[in-house]
Design an enzyme around this catalytic site. Structure first.
Site, mmCIF file in Angstrom:
data_model
loop_
_atom_site.group_PDB
_atom_site.id
_atom_site.type_symbol
_atom_site.label_atom_id
_atom_site.label_comp_id
_atom_site.label_asym_id
_atom_site.label_seq_id
_atom_site.Cartn_x
_atom_site.Cartn_y
_atom_site.Cartn_z
ATOM 1 N N PRO A 11 42.797 30.612 32.938
ATOM 2 C CA PRO A 11 41.866 29.511 33.315
ATOM 3 C C PRO A 11 40.320 30.266 32.968
ATOM 4 C CG PRO A 11 42.793 30.337 35.426
ATOM 5 C CD PRO A 11 43.416 30.947 34.363
ATOM 6 N N ASN A 12 39.639 29.268 32.482
ATOM 7 C CA ASN A 12 38.347 29.577 32.112
ATOM 8 C C ASN A 12 37.994 30.358 31.076
ATOM 9 O OD1 ASN A 12 37.484 27.955 34.702
ATOM 10 N ND2 ASN A 12 37.958 29.710 35.847
ATOM 11 N N ARG A 19 30.174 31.165 29.556
ATOM 12 C CA ARG A 19 30.459 31.351 30.979
ATOM 13 C C ARG A 19 29.974 32.585 31.199
ATOM 14 N NH1 ARG A 19 36.137 33.543 32.730
ATOM 15 N NH2 ARG A 19 36.083 33.322 34.981
ATOM 16 N N TYR A 24 30.828 38.537 31.049
ATOM 17 C CA TYR A 24 31.903 38.551 29.871
ATOM 18 C C TYR A 24 31.367 38.504 28.541
ATOM 19 C CZ TYR A 24 34.513 36.836 33.995
ATOM 20 O OH TYR A 24 35.146 36.778 35.021
ATOM 21 N N ASN A 75 45.797 38.310 29.800
ATOM 22 C CA ASN A 75 44.867 37.987 30.691
ATOM 23 C C ASN A 75 44.828 36.757 31.515
ATOM 24 O OD1 ASN A 75 42.291 37.828 32.108
ATOM 25 N ND2 ASN A 75 40.934 38.188 30.080
ATOM 26 N N ALA A 78 41.669 34.509 36.831
ATOM 27 C CA ALA A 78 41.829 34.197 38.252
ATOM 28 C C ALA A 78 43.248 34.080 38.762
ATOM 29 C CB ALA A 78 40.998 32.880 38.678
ATOM 30 N N HIS A 81 44.707 37.262 40.630
ATOM 31 C CA HIS A 81 44.570 37.545 42.164
ATOM 32 C C HIS A 81 45.391 36.641 42.854
ATOM 33 C CE1 HIS A 81 41.494 39.786 39.909
ATOM 34 N NE2 HIS A 81 40.921 38.574 39.354
ATOM 35 N N ASP A 88 56.290 36.658 38.748
ATOM 36 C CA ASP A 88 58.051 36.712 38.751
ATOM 37 C C ASP A 88 58.447 36.119 37.301
ATOM 38 O OD1 ASP A 88 58.156 37.158 41.369
ATOM 39 O OD2 ASP A 88 58.431 34.730 41.957
ATOM 40 N N GLU A 99 48.325 44.160 30.536
ATOM 41 C CA GLU A 99 47.321 43.294 31.143
ATOM 42 C C GLU A 99 46.134 43.643 30.693
ATOM 43 O OE1 GLU A 99 47.784 43.802 35.508
ATOM 44 O OE2 GLU A 99 45.817 42.680 36.039
ATOM 45 N N HIS A 101 41.628 42.870 31.223
ATOM 46 C CA HIS A 101 40.518 42.308 31.971
ATOM 47 C C HIS A 101 39.043 42.490 31.191
ATOM 48 C CE1 HIS A 101 43.047 40.598 35.039
ATOM 49 N NE2 HIS A 101 43.356 41.909 35.221
ATOM 50 N N ILE A 102 38.567 41.470 30.635
ATOM 51 C CA ILE A 102 37.148 41.825 29.910
ATOM 52 C C ILE A 102 36.135 42.806 30.951
ATOM 53 C CG2 ILE A 102 35.356 40.708 28.769
ATOM 54 C CD1 ILE A 102 37.307 38.467 28.238
ATOM 55 N N SER A 103 35.943 42.084 32.125
ATOM 56 C CA SER A 103 35.079 42.795 33.064
ATOM 57 C C SER A 103 36.001 43.984 33.691
ATOM 58 C CB SER A 103 34.475 41.722 33.992
ATOM 59 O OG SER A 103 35.661 41.117 34.765
ATOM 60 N N ARG A 108 33.589 44.570 40.893
ATOM 61 C CA ARG A 108 33.169 43.371 41.361
ATOM 62 C C ARG A 108 33.488 43.215 42.689
ATOM 63 N NH1 ARG A 108 34.755 39.485 36.615
ATOM 64 N NH2 ARG A 108 33.103 38.006 37.954
ATOM 65 N N ARG A 112 38.910 40.663 43.557
ATOM 66 C CA ARG A 112 39.235 40.779 42.255
ATOM 67 C C ARG A 112 39.813 42.283 42.253
ATOM 68 N NH1 ARG A 112 36.697 36.492 39.382
ATOM 69 N NH2 ARG A 112 34.644 36.269 40.342
HETATM 70 C C1 DQA Z 1 38.901 38.625 34.268
HETATM 71 C C2 DQA Z 1 38.507 38.890 35.649
HETATM 72 C C3 DQA Z 1 39.325 37.817 36.703
HETATM 73 O O1 DQA Z 1 38.764 38.259 37.863
HETATM 74 C C4 DQA Z 1 38.397 36.524 36.722
HETATM 75 O O2 DQA Z 1 38.832 35.688 37.505
HETATM 76 C C5 DQA Z 1 38.357 35.924 35.365
HETATM 77 C C6 DQA Z 1 38.529 36.880 34.115
HETATM 78 C C7 DQA Z 1 38.258 39.482 33.286
HETATM 79 O O3 DQA Z 1 38.894 39.215 32.040
HETATM 80 O O4 DQA Z 1 37.435 40.153 33.488
HETATM 81 O O5 DQA Z 1 38.203 34.750 35.034
HETATM 82 O O6 DQA Z 1 40.454 38.228 34.095
#
Ligand code: DQA
Length: 150
Positions: A11-12, A19, A24, A75, A78, A81, A88, A99, A101-103, A108, A112
């Site tokens: 999501p997002n 954003r 990011y 990725n 959210a 978490h 599953d 896996e 994560h960009i950040s 943080r 997270r």
């Molecule tokens: C994220 C880190 C997550 O905590 C966050 O909710 C995201 C992006 C990242 O790519 O850094 O939406 O997965």
């Protein structure tokens, strides 16, 4: 023949570039997709690139990857978490999972710092910006032993 790798985004991430660019970056998800296709081609991987804001859709894509794709780069955003359901679903996938994560989630908020998905991931790439996707594809290529990635 190319092996298929699913690159799944939660999501997002459709808003990437707009954003919170201070966290990011300014690259869009379309830029990331183009990058994945370019890097994937060099590694002998065909990329299926997807994003959804809906947990069930990501679960369905993981099911769809079973027996058909050589690896998954995910990725979960959210859902990382919160989602036992995505964990599953990934447990039912046979191939390597990386896996991304960009950040740097560890720099943080505390909430997270925990990932459900890490329990099933072969590897985790955190805080390398959008370059993390290319690194993940290189790792998948090594793990599945494509000629170019080995
Ligand atoms: C994220 C880190 C997550 O905590 C966050 O909710 C995201 C992006 C990242 O790519 O850094 O939406 O997965």
């Amino acid at each position: 023949m190319s092996q298929i790798v699913a690159v799944l985004n939660g999501p997002n991430l459709n808003l990437l570039g707009k954003r919170q660019p201070e966290i990011y970056g300014r690259e869009t998800l379309a830029d990331v997709e183009a990058d994945c296709r370019r890097v994937g081609a060099g590694l002998g991987l065909e990329i299926e690139f997807r994003q959804s804001n809906r947990e069930y859709e990501i679960i369905d894509w993981i099911h769809d990857a079973r027996g058909r794709t050589a690896g998954i780069v995910i990725n979960p955003a959210a859902f990382t978490h919160t989602s036992v359901a995505i964990l599953d679903a990934l447990h039912a996938f046979e191939g390597p999972i990386i896996e991304v994560h960009i950040s740097n989630v560890h720099k943080r908020e505390e909430f997270r710092h925990h990932s459900y998905v890490s329990a099933v991931a072969s590897g985790v790439i955190v805080g390398c910006g959008t370059q993390g996707y290319a690194l993940a594809l290189q790792r998948i290529a090594t793990l599945i032993g494509t000629k170019e990635g080995a």
